[in-house]
Design a protein around this motif. Structure first.
Motif, short mmCIF file in Angstrom:
data_model
loop_
_atom_site.label_atom_id
_atom_site.label_comp_id
_atom_site.label_asym_id
_atom_site.label_seq_id
_atom_site.Cartn_x
_atom_site.Cartn_y
_atom_site.Cartn_z
N ASP A 377 59.33 64.84 69.96
CA ASP A 377 59.38 64.51 68.54
C ASP A 377 60.80 64.82 68.07
O ASP A 377 61.33 65.88 68.41
CB ASP A 377 58.41 65.37 67.72
CG ASP A 377 57.00 64.79 67.71
OD1 ASP A 377 56.75 63.79 68.41
OD2 ASP A 377 56.14 65.36 67.00
N GLU A 385 59.44 65.10 60.98
CA GLU A 385 59.36 64.17 62.12
C GLU A 385 59.84 62.77 61.72
O GLU A 385 59.35 62.17 60.78
CB GLU A 385 57.93 64.09 62.64
CG GLU A 385 57.84 63.14 63.82
CD GLU A 385 56.40 62.88 64.29
OE1 GLU A 385 55.55 63.76 64.13
OE2 GLU A 385 56.17 61.78 64.81
N GLY A 388 58.56 59.85 67.19
CA GLY A 388 57.61 60.44 68.13
C GLY A 388 57.59 59.58 69.37
O GLY A 388 57.48 58.36 69.27
MN MN Z 1 54.15 61.87 66.07
#
Ligand code: MN
Ligand code: ATP
Length: 462
Positions: A377, A385, A388
């Motif tokens: 991430d 974030e 990902g």
């Molecule tokens: Mn994620």
């Protein structure tokens, strides 16, 4: 008639030439024998100043009545401007009004409006400086995404919007149906989707990854860039129910190579915004977020920190910071933990790798330790974030075991297993939330400001 865009006029400054511009009046100010009109045509943040003499034939009847929002065409001669703050101005020979905007009822007046208010008029908000600037940055960034992949020989794949696979259990899905919802066919008390349009239950996609894998294992390097949908009820400043995602998928690539591509893409996007949208970014830097330009330059300055999940847990524990959610090996990182890592501990982008397998999707490649997977991430200051991704499990037996463990219906994943039966190869990919990078680049606090028509719980209109 050839018309000019204000952006190119201000760049080229063809002094003395007769030019025509179309645009919308931002303000009108009157002097004794003439009026100043500030015209914006959306091509850039800056307005073009127009001088309209009182001797023009329609001065009394029209020009002197122009108000914010009116659409006009102006023909005249471009001259050096004596005034501060602009290099050139347009001396009008002819001003034609296309459309009036009644100041009594036109909601966008000179004062600054709150973003919350502007959301209630999404049909008008792109005419403001800030939302117009966001729209230009968003366009430049989408083009930059395609340029990045083209330069590297990736192919652009269109993956389906209507799908039968709940990709990864990534989130709640929206059902797609043509049933009359007042009386859907039922069998044994349940809605009978075998009688529905596609003969089975279908949904809007949450990710194009699984389909992109098919094409990566045929064309080598591919990417998707399209809308994805999640019916999760997360009413945050970082989540939309409809958002755009960039998902590259690379054959013969491992986790380190995956991170290399993601880091290069993020830097490329930030760089392009800085070089192509400087005027718009300076507006955000001035009015939205003073630290913006510094934060963008900081992303370019250093390699991203790469940190295994286990070490991230250690660092968070050692910080002594009092978190709302527990920090414990095996638990997922909450947004407060992600923000603390990237904002406080490192003050730069951080790539967390090798998460516990129990908290990640079935398709991520199992590491030799048997308890972690080759996931990553990418965390950005102010956002959390932003990416990902993972290396995908390419070993048939291991994938089969993971699918079975996860309790997913094997029949639905036969094709996915086939990719591991026939010419399987190591491969990896990631998902970059497009609105999150637009948010980062513009400094907008709320994701609802960086997509033209935000769809969020309870809101899907204008
Ligand atoms: Mn994620
Ligand atoms: P989060 O933990 O922030 O909810 P996620 O782990 O559910 O995200 P992924 O399934 O990994 O997200 O999706 C890949 C990327 O898509 C994320 O890194 C993020 O940039 C973006 N993203 C995910 N969900 C949303 C959303 N609801 N709105 C906007 N962007 C999103």
């Amino acid at each position: 008639m050839t018309t000019h865009r204000i952006a190119s006029l201000l760049r080229a400054q063809p002094l003395g030439e007769s030019v025509t511009v179309n645009g919308w009046v931002r303000t009108r100010r009157d002097a004794k024998t003439f009026s100043f009109l500030e015209i914006n045509d959306g091509s850039c943040l800056k307005n073009l100043q127009v001088i309209a003499e009182a001797s023009l034939p329609n001065y009394e009847a029209e020009i002197a009545r122009l108000a914010t929002g009116c659409a006009v065409r102006v023909t005249g001669e471009l001259a050096l401007s004596p005034a501060k703050g602009q290099a050139v101005e347009l001396k009008a020979r002819e001003v034609t009004v296309y459309g009036w905007a009644d100041p009594e009822s036109y909601p966008l007046q000179k004062k600054r409006h709150s973003f919350e208010f502007l959301r209630t008029i999404s049909h008008l908000r792109p005419r403001t400086n800030a939302l117009g600037a966001v729209a230009r940055v968003r366009s430049v960034l989408s083009q930059a995404v395609h340029d990045f992949f083209k330069e590297r020989g990736f192919f652009y794949i269109h993956t389906p919007i209507i799908t039968t696979s709940d990709c990864e259990g990534a989130g709640e899905m929206f059902t797609v149906t043509s049933f009359d919802l007042d009386q859907p066919p039922k069998s044994h008390g349940k809605v009978d989707f075998s009688q529905d349009f596609f003969g089975r239950r279908t949904s809007l996609t949450v990710s194009g990854q699984l389909e992109a894998e098919i094409y990566a294992l045929a064309l080598g390097n591919v990417y998707t860039f399209g809308p994805t949908f999640r019916a999760e009820n997360s009413n945050t400043s970082r989540h939309l129910a409809e958002f755009w995602m960039i998902e590259p998928e690379m054959a013969f690539c491992d986790l380190a190579g995956d991170i290399d591509v993601a880091e290069a893409l993020l830097k490329h996007l930030v760089q392009r915004a800085l070089t192509e949208c400087r005027e718009d970014l300076d507006l955000f830097g001035q009015f939205i977020d003073q630290g913006l330009i510094g934060r963008l330059e900081n992303v370019l300055a250093n390699p991203f920190i790469r940190l295994p999940y286990s070490e991230a847990i250690e660092r968070l524990k050692a910080s002594g910071h009092d978190f709302e959610f527990p920090v414990e090996w095996g638990l997922d990182l909450q947004s407060e933990h992600e923000r603390y890592l990237t904002e406080t501990i490192f003050a730069q982008p951080v790539v967390v790798t090798d998460y516990p397998k129990a908290i990640k999707a079935f398709y991520m490649r199992q590491n030799d330790d048997g308890r972690t997977v080759a996931a990553m991430d990418i965390l950005f200051p102010g956002i959390g974030e932003i990416v990902g991704g993972s290396q995908r499990e390419e070993r048939y037996e291991v994938l089969l075991a993971r699918l079975t463990e996860s309790g997913l219906p094997l029949a639905d994943y036969q094709w996915y297993l086939d990719l591991r039966r026939f010419g399987s190869a190591p491969h990896a990919g990631f998902g970059l939330g497009f609105e999150r990078i637009v948010q980062f680049v513009t400094g907008m606090a709320n994701i609802r400001e960086v997509i033209p028509f935000p769809r969020t719980p309870g809101s899907a209109g204008f």
